[in-house]
Each structure stands twice: as structure tokens, then as C-alpha cells.
Design a protein around this motif. Structure first.
Motif, PDB file in Angstrom:
ATOM      1  N   LEU A  43       0.823  -1.200   0.000  1.00 52.67           N
ATOM      2  CA  LEU A  43       0.000   0.000   0.000  1.00 52.67           C
ATOM      3  C   LEU A  43       0.864   1.260   0.000  1.00 52.67           C
ATOM      4  O   LEU A  43       1.835   1.345   0.761  1.00 52.67           O
ATOM      5  N   GLU A  47      -2.573   5.684   1.381  1.00 48.52           N
ATOM      6  CA  GLU A  47      -3.707   4.800   1.653  1.00 48.52           C
ATOM      7  C   GLU A  47      -3.706   4.280   3.091  1.00 48.52           C
ATOM      8  O   GLU A  47      -4.700   3.715   3.555  1.00 48.52           O
ATOM      9  N   ASP A 271      -5.232   0.167   6.074  1.00 49.37           N
ATOM     10  CA  ASP A 271      -5.916   1.143   5.233  1.00 49.37           C
ATOM     11  C   ASP A 271      -7.336   1.421   5.710  1.00 49.37           C
ATOM     12  O   ASP A 271      -8.178   1.929   4.965  1.00 49.37           O
ATOM     13  N   ARG A 287     -12.038   4.233   6.655  1.00 56.23           N
ATOM     14  CA  ARG A 287     -11.202   5.321   6.130  1.00 56.23           C
ATOM     15  C   ARG A 287     -11.995   6.207   5.174  1.00 56.23           C
ATOM     16  O   ARG A 287     -11.900   7.431   5.206  1.00 56.23           O
ATOM     17  N   GLU A 288     -12.794   5.571   4.332  1.00 57.71           N
ATOM     18  CA  GLU A 288     -13.602   6.334   3.376  1.00 57.71           C
ATOM     19  C   GLU A 288     -14.556   7.270   4.109  1.00 57.71           C
ATOM     20  O   GLU A 288     -14.744   8.430   3.717  1.00 57.71           O
TER      21      GLU A 288
END
Length: 336
Positions: A43, A47, A271, A287-288
Motif C-alpha cells: 500500500l 492509503e 488502510d 477510512r472512506e
């Protein structure tokens, strides 16, 4: 504090936080070098959860009942600035314990800064004392003496250390008694971990599992042992004390004696995906939500909904077919 329970009545108490998917070992049961070669795409930094994002999520999890945090990887010591993260996490209201799992390669440089930051407990991964066996297992030819010297170094600083040994039939079961003798003499708890079908790359089968019963019988031919009392609900290791010392051994029996019914662990990938089982096929992307600007109360509600909908009991249901056919997240990504 709000207490949440899942569909099977299990509270959330323990959060394992993966801080990186990178590792400097290529252990055959986790990141075999045939899969994770020199050109493997890990990653990018953008990220990974930032330390501030990890801190924010840890506070939310703590408000829902989490009391224990464990920093994992990959190899967590490969994440720069880790003592800064420890300082942030150790002062969170409700957190009673923080540990870190490491292979120990980078421990000599990292131990004192981590101790100064407030970390006190280390789980060390070591699967053999025989240099040839260990070198093959770690995929890098690293010798056990190097890891053992780093363990001694960390103990001198003041760390409490436990050692984890993954036992595989035909690979390192000859190391069970030498490992037990070495760590018993030093008063370090050794925990035998049954070889598990984590991820899809380690060639797992029931035939390769050395069960707790088999290991216990080997030890019993040499040592007298008695069961130790469980320290807390959801404790994974079944612990035994040697009758002639204060040293202990533990068994993590995910295959032969499932502990799904008392599992209180959640996992956060590097992530930012939230997993409710080590053998999960997918995770919930926190995370989003964070990076979309979601406020704490809505993040909290999302976490609550995932846990309260949890029905995982993979180890209860495992068969040779489910182990073979179910797509599972790799251990180096989810944090073991």
C-alpha cells in the motif's frame, strides 16, 4: 461508555490495529516469498491510516467498550514514528492495555523509544531455535540468536515479553521441547499457536496441524503442569503453569478447540477497514467515511451497526472445504 454486543452476545473488548502491510520477513505461513516477491506492490503511504485517524478511531472504539489495543502489521516496527502513535493511544480514556506484536528484527533500535512512550508489552514471533529451520521459516535466513539477543535487550529495558510459536507438522514440531526449555528457564511465557488457515497463500490443511492435545502430551512427558485461571472473559490462550516454577505456557487453539463463543476482538487494517473476524472475507471501510468528513457520532453509529450485526464463528464451522474454498483476507494485511 456504551457497551455493545453482537448477535451472539459477545461484547467488543479488544482492537487489533495493523499499522502497515509491509514486513521484512517472508514467513511461509503468512507472507510466502513466492507470493510476496521483491516486486510486490504494498500500500502507498497515502492509503494508510494516519496516526491521527488511528487515534480518532481508537477513541470511538474505546467509547463502545474496547479496553485493549494491540499494534500489529505486517511488521509494525517498519512504520516510522510508532512511539508518537503509542503516546496518543496510551492516554485514551478507557484503554487499559496496549501491546505490540513483532518479529524482533528492528527491536534494538525501537525498544527504548517505545518504552519511553509508555509501551510495556511485546509479543515476539519465533518459530524455532534451530538456525536452519528458523531461517527457512522466516524466508530471509535470519538466525534465531539475533532475535533472542533482541529479546534479552528489550527485557533489560523493562518490557514484559511473550513468545509466539506457530507449530506445523513436518516443519518445526521438533522444536517444541527445545523452545519450552529455553523460555521456561528464562521465565518467559511461550505460546504454541495451532497452524491456521488465515488467508489463501499458506497451503493450509488439517494434516499440517499439530493440536494442543499433541503438544501438551509432548510437554507432559517432561514437565508437570497445572491449568492457570483465566485472566478475563475472551482470553484466547489456554494457560498452564509449570509446577516447579512460575513460568507459563499457553495454547492458542483456533483449530482443535474453537474459542468463537467468547471472541471479543475487532480488527482494523492499515488502510482503515474494520474486520470482525480473523478469517473474514471482507471489511467495512472506515477510512472512506473519515475522509469524506463524517462526524464522530455518525462514525460511531457505523461501527456500532457493524458489530451489532456480527455473527462470525468461522472456527466453529471450519471444514477442509471451507478452508480451501473461502476467500479470506491475508494475515499480513489484517494483522494476525
Amino acid at each position: 461508555m456504551q457497551t455493545i454486543i453482537d448477535k451472539l452476545g459477545r461484547p467488543i473488548r479488544d482492537l487489533r490495529i495493523s499499522v502497515t502491510d509491509r514486513c521484512n520477513f517472508r514467513c511461509t505461513y503468512c507472507m510466502p516469498k513466492e507470493v510476496f516477491g521483491d516486486d510486490y506492490a504494498f500500500l502507498p503511504k497515502s492509503e494508510l491510516l494516519s496516526f491521527e485517524e488511528i487515534e480518532r478511531l481508537a477513541k470511538l472504539f474505546a467509547s463502545l467498550g474496547v479496553k485493549k489495543l494491540r499494534l500489529t502489521g505486517g511488521e509494525p516496527l517498519m512504520r516510522r514514528g510508532l512511539p508518537d502513535l503509542v503516546k496518543k493511544l496510551i492516554v485514551i480514556d478507557g484503554i487499559e492495555d496496549i501491546g505490540l506484536t513483532t518479529n524482533g528484527v528492528l527491536l534494538r533500535q525501537a525498544a527504548q523509544p517505545l518504552y519511553d512512550a509508555g509501551l510495556r508489552r511485546l509479543n515476539m514471533s519465533l518459530d524455532a531455535l534451530d538456525p536452519e529451520i528458523f531461517g527457512v521459516l522466516n524466508g530471509r535466513g535470519i538466525k534465531p540468536d539475533f532475535i533472542l539477543s533482541n529479546i534479552d535487550f528489550a527485557r533489560e529495558i523493562g518490557f514484559e515479553i511473550k513468545v509466539n510459536m506457530v507449530v506445523q507438522k513436518g516443519v518445526n514440531e521438533s522444536e517444541i521441547l527445545p523452545m519450552a526449555a529455553y523460555f521456561k528457564e528464562r521465565g518467559i511465557t511461550l505460546r504454541f499457536i495451532e497452524f491456521m488457515d488465515v488467508g489463501n497463500d499458506n497451503g493450509w490443511s488439517f494434516d499440517k496441524v499439530v493440536t494442543k492435545k499433541e503438544i501438551y502430551e509432548m510437554l507432559s512427558e517432561v514437565y508437570e503442569m497445572e491449568p492457570s485461571d483465566e485472566d478475563y472473559f475472551g482470553e484466547v490462550a489456554k494457560r498452564y503453569r509449570y509446577m516447579d516454577s512460575e513460568s507459563e505456557v499457553g495454547f492458542i487453539t483456533s483449530v482443535s478447540e474453537s474459542f468463537c463463543s467468547s471472541c471479543t476482538r475487532a480488527r482494523l487494517s492499515s488502510d482503515g477497514k474494520f474486520y470482525t473476524c480473523l478469517f473474514a472475507s471482507s471489511g467495512f471501510d472506515l477510512r472512506e467515511l473519515i475522509r469524506s468528513g463524517l462526524p464522530d457520532d455518525e462514525l460511531l453509529e457505523a461501527i456500532r451497526n457493524v458489530w451489532e450485526g456480527r455473527t462470525d464463528r468461522y472456527s466453529d464451522e471450519r471444514t477442509e472445504q471451507t478452508a480451501k474454498n473461502r476467500k479470506k483476507i491475508g494475515m499480513s494485511y489484517i494483522g494476525g
